[in-house]
Enzyme design. Structure first.
Site, PDB file in Angstrom:
ATOM      1  N   SER A  62      48.522 -34.582 -23.150  1.00 38.38           N
ATOM      2  CA  SER A  62      48.348 -34.120 -24.526  1.00 38.38           C
ATOM      3  C   SER A  62      47.572 -32.811 -24.627  1.00 38.38           C
ATOM      4  CB  SER A  62      47.598 -35.184 -25.341  1.00 38.38           C
ATOM      5  OG  SER A  62      48.434 -36.222 -25.723  1.00 38.38           O
ATOM      6  N   SER A 114      57.136 -37.247 -24.692  1.00 39.45           N
ATOM      7  CA  SER A 114      55.945 -36.566 -25.191  1.00 39.45           C
ATOM      8  C   SER A 114      54.904 -37.588 -25.599  1.00 39.45           C
ATOM      9  CB  SER A 114      56.300 -35.676 -26.388  1.00 39.45           C
ATOM     10  OG  SER A 114      56.335 -36.419 -27.594  1.00 39.45           O
ATOM     11  N   ASP A 115      53.676 -37.139 -25.732  1.00 37.30           N
ATOM     12  CA  ASP A 115      52.668 -37.978 -26.365  1.00 37.30           C
ATOM     13  C   ASP A 115      52.710 -37.704 -27.874  1.00 37.30           C
ATOM     14  OD1 ASP A 115      50.602 -39.779 -26.747  1.00 37.30           O
ATOM     15  OD2 ASP A 115      49.343 -38.954 -25.162  1.00 37.30           O
ATOM     16  N   TRP A 116      51.880 -38.402 -28.599  1.00 40.03           N
ATOM     17  CA  TRP A 116      51.888 -38.471 -30.060  1.00 40.03           C
ATOM     18  C   TRP A 116      51.866 -37.094 -30.717  1.00 40.03           C
ATOM     19  CZ3 TRP A 116      52.433 -42.854 -32.927  1.00 40.03           C
ATOM     20  CH2 TRP A 116      52.084 -42.816 -34.271  1.00 40.03           C
ATOM     21  N   GLU A 117      52.971 -36.709 -31.323  1.00 45.57           N
ATOM     22  CA  GLU A 117      53.071 -35.505 -32.148  1.00 45.57           C
ATOM     23  C   GLU A 117      52.818 -34.219 -31.358  1.00 45.57           C
ATOM     24  OE1 GLU A 117      50.367 -34.906 -35.651  1.00 45.57           O
ATOM     25  OE2 GLU A 117      52.092 -35.658 -36.771  1.00 45.57           O
TER      26      GLU A 117
END
Length: 749
Positions: free
Chosen positions: A277, A308-311
């Site tokens: 991230s 991907s990670d969060w957003e």
């Protein structure tokens, strides 16, 4: 699966550049992937690369609904946007564990809806089941990774993987965002406890064993599930210790300390990788073509898909200021090597990538590459053949066998760091004052990702598990008094605690940290909270014997009070069984066997790992932790002797055989972990003073002796050379076990 065979394969792995071979003939899975890919529209392909949070398809107040799926929203997601994956709980942002039948209803609705789509491509549902089925009520929740590492027991890690996979699958879920294979070498970092500690070899073995247990020989088996390596790569080493902040890691250090865990995970068969991230050397993880494509694919040979990670694709624009627009951010990430986007709250990634593909800015070949990787995993994990939850609840969820494995893991995870004058075990008739903020809470023994995201909702924890206080009360016939609060933040009446201490034989002082994870756990110092130090100083002032117990995900500085305590027990995060396990150790019903998987610092700015360079222990510099890596006491005594290394001379590429005797010289049965270290005495790149290269945990009766045998391969003797490639250089080496060391030499070929 034979756990010993697993461990041999993990300990002998070599750089993938030397083992990669040509692609074999297409497998049946590959034929199915290509046949399906040929039928898909561009929209269906882009949809497979899209992962959304459950809230996108949920009814309002999903926590209160028996089946919170909004069918119209789900139809839109699957029929119109063709989403490939859904993640998380029905209660975002306040993620919360759900009843198992509710999970089964949710995932069944998603399976049924996907089965009505044009090509019937299943959705893969991902969840953070990092120490058990975290978000399923009443699941078996193990010690967190840092505590599993303290067991030095790969067999327990393997069994944990088996049990977690079963409970994830019984919940109707498909895919586990675990384990963290980055190395925990920055103790301030609030996700340190999600790692297997500071040592490369220990992380490779424990993490690899978990993956093998979780996935087995066939990920399509009803009781197995795919794992996801996190967070590739260098996320765990932020310069300032704060989560999601920059790391500065040179390529040699990256290859020496941070890549090997992921390489072991790839070797163990993990089919997915979640991306860092943050950023390394100025390049955000989601835009790093060198890491995601050239190294992960080209060198490590990874064949699965990246998520991907969060957003974090959106954040290439909003936070990192790398992309001038959201559209450019999507193009940048996909072309760097991101296959699936955890968007997560809308279909913006789908819309933008579809437009980029239609304009030719993202080639169709790249889209096909990513989608093929995702479909391949869906076929390999049996999702296309699954029309209902893979496992029934009965016999697969919270079984007696799983509970017993968890109990054993907790017992082996706890580290006895100090025991002056055999203060422990305590008498079961002693009168005991229990005080401190971590004494009467389950949450402090479990940490984040437990029932809720932050793990701090004590009221949601199951009542059948005892806190430390309750476990002590159950264990002894002596008088037990508690002075403390109902929450971590409750003020403790210090005057009352001191007055009660005077009336008791011994004080169990329970200190540490509240639960946390990610940015919510950022701190400015490793120093213990002043109010806890104030309590401790007041207790020590009256001269009663004190047993210091700590819980938490990081090594908070306890030097002042540890020096005064008669005994120190480091609990870290031992899970739901932690209270009972710690009481078992305090009263001698269990002989402690945990070893530190990190160096426990003496002071806030004295952070030096055990595998430091010679310059870090030269002249006035010292490796002087409060407790060193591998430290852990027992109620019996062990001695190692007769260290042997054969042959004394080898050619580069050959192995040496190491043997050593270990004997229980005390009066109690106990378990001891024998640690085998190696030092390359002189090399073209400075080498650590020692590195762990092998270990084995054995149980010995009083007076019993065993001879242990280890093989140190060329891989163990290798390092990242001047040209950034792994080499074994001719020269002198030293093997160290306990107080003994034996040299051997590598001759030029």
């Amino acid at each position: 699966m034979n756990i010993k065979a697993v461990l041999v394969s993990l300990s002998l792995f070599v750089l993938s550049e030397s083992v990669l071979s040509a692609e074999p003939n297409p497998s049946p899975v590959e034929e199915r992937v290509q046949a399906l890919l040929a039928q898909m529209t561009l929209e269906e392909k882009v949809g497979q690369m899209t992962q959304i949070d459950f809230s996108v398809v949920s009814v309002a107040n999903g926590q209160d609904a028996e089946n919170p799926v909004d069918q119209a929203k789900l139809d839109d997601a699957i029929f119109n946007h063709h989403v490939g994956s859904i993640l998380n709980t029905p209660t975002t942002p306040n993620n919360r564990a759900q009843p198992i039948e509710k999970w089964r209803n949710i995932t069944q609705s998603i399976r049924d809806t996907a089965a009505r789509s044009r090509l019937k491509i299943p959705v893969i549902y991902g969840i953070d089941a990092i120490h058990g089925a975290t978000y399923t009520q009443n699941s078996v929740l193990f010690p967190q990774a840092i505590s599993m590492a303290a067991t030095f027991n790969p067999e327990l890690s393997f069994k944990e993987g088996e049990i977690v996979a079963r409970e994830v699958k019984a919940s109707g879920l498909d895919w586990n965002f675990s384990p963290v294979m980055d190395i925990g070498r920055q103790p301030l970092w609030p996700r340190l406890w999600e790692t297997y500690g500071e040592d490369v070899h220990l992380a490779q073995i424990l993490g690899g064993a978990f993956i093998q247990g979780h996935q087995g020989e066939d990920m399509a088996a009803a009781d197995k599930a795919p794992t996801c390596l996190k967070h590739y790569v260098g996320y765990s080493y932020p310069l300032n210790g704060k989560d999601r902040t920059p790391a500065w890691i040179g390529e040699r250090a990256l290859r020496e300390w941070f890549l090997p865990g992921f390489e072991a995970g790839v070797l163990a068969g993990a089919p997915s990788v979640m991306i860092n991230s943050a950023e390394v050397d100025g390049i955000p993880g989601h835009a790093n073509y060198h890491y995601l494509t050239e190294i992960l694919r080209g060198e490590l040979g990874f064949k699965g898909f990246t998520v991907s990670d969060w957003e974090d694709i959106i954040r290439l624009h909003t936070r990192d200021k790398l992309a001038a627009s959201p559209r450019e951010a999507v193009k940048m990430a996909v072309m760097a090597g991101v296959d699936m986007s955890m968007v997560p709250f809308n279909f913006s990634f789908y819309d933008l990538l579809l437009d980029l593909a239609k304009s030719g800015e993202v080639p169709l070949s790249r889209i096909d590459e990513a989608v093929a990787r995702i479909l391949r995993v869906k076929f390999q994990t049996g999702l296309f053949e699954r029309t209902e939850p893979a496992l029934p609840v009965a016999g697969y969820f919270a079984t007696a066998e799983a509970v017993e494995v968890n109990r054993q893991a907790a017992r082996e995870a706890i580290v006895l760091a100090k025991n002056d004058n055999r203060m422990l075990p305590l008498s079961k008739t002693a009168s005991i004052l229990v005080t401190g903020p971590t004494a009467n809470l389950l949450s402090v023994m479990n940490g984040g990702w437990t029932i809720t995201w932050q793990g701090a909702s004590e009221e949601l924890y199951p009542k059948q598990y005892p806190t430390l206080l309750q476990a002590i009360q159950r264990k002894t016939s002596g008088r037990v008094t508690f002075v403390g609060g109902q929450r971590f933040s409750d003020e403790i009446n210090i005057e009352q605690a001191v007055n009660e201490a005077r009336k008791h034989d011994v004080v169990v002082l329970a200190l540490g940290e509240k639960p946390y994870t990610e940015t919510e756990g950022n701190i400015d110092t490793l120093a213990l909270d002043p109010v806890q130090l104030q309590l401790a100083r007041a207790i020590f002032e009256i001269g009663k014997p004190v047993v210091l117990v700590t819980f938490g995900g990081r090594p908070r500085i306890i030097t002042e009070i540890a020096d005064k305590a008669r005994a120190v027990v480091l609990g870290f995060l031992p899970g739901m069984e932690g209270g009972a396990a710690l009481a078992d150790i305090l009263f001698g019903d269990v002989n402690p066997s945990g070893k530190l998987p990190i160096s426990y610092p003496r002071a806030v700015n004295d952070i030096t790992p055990y595998d430091h360079k010679p310059i870090e222990a030269y002249e006035t510099n010292q490796y002087r932790p409060l407790y060193p890596f591998g430290h852990g006491l027992s109620y019996t005594r062990f001695e190692t002797s007769g260290l042997s290394v054969k042959p004394a001379q080898i050619k580069a590429g050959d192995s040496v055989e190491v043997s050593v005797k270990v004997k229980n010289t005390g009066t109690r049965t106990g378990k001891e972990t024998v640690l085998v270290y190696l030092n390359d005495i002189a090399a073209s790149v400075s080498r650590p003073v020692k590195q762990l290269k092998a270990f084995e945990k054995v149980e010995l009766q009083p007076g019993e002796q065993k001879t242990l045998h280890f093989t140190l391969t060329a891989q163990a003797m290798s390092f990242i050379g001047l040209n950034m490639r792994r080499v074994v250089e001719p020269g002198d080496f030293k093997v160290m076990v306990g107080d003994e060391s034996v040299p051997f030499s590598v001759l030029p070929n």
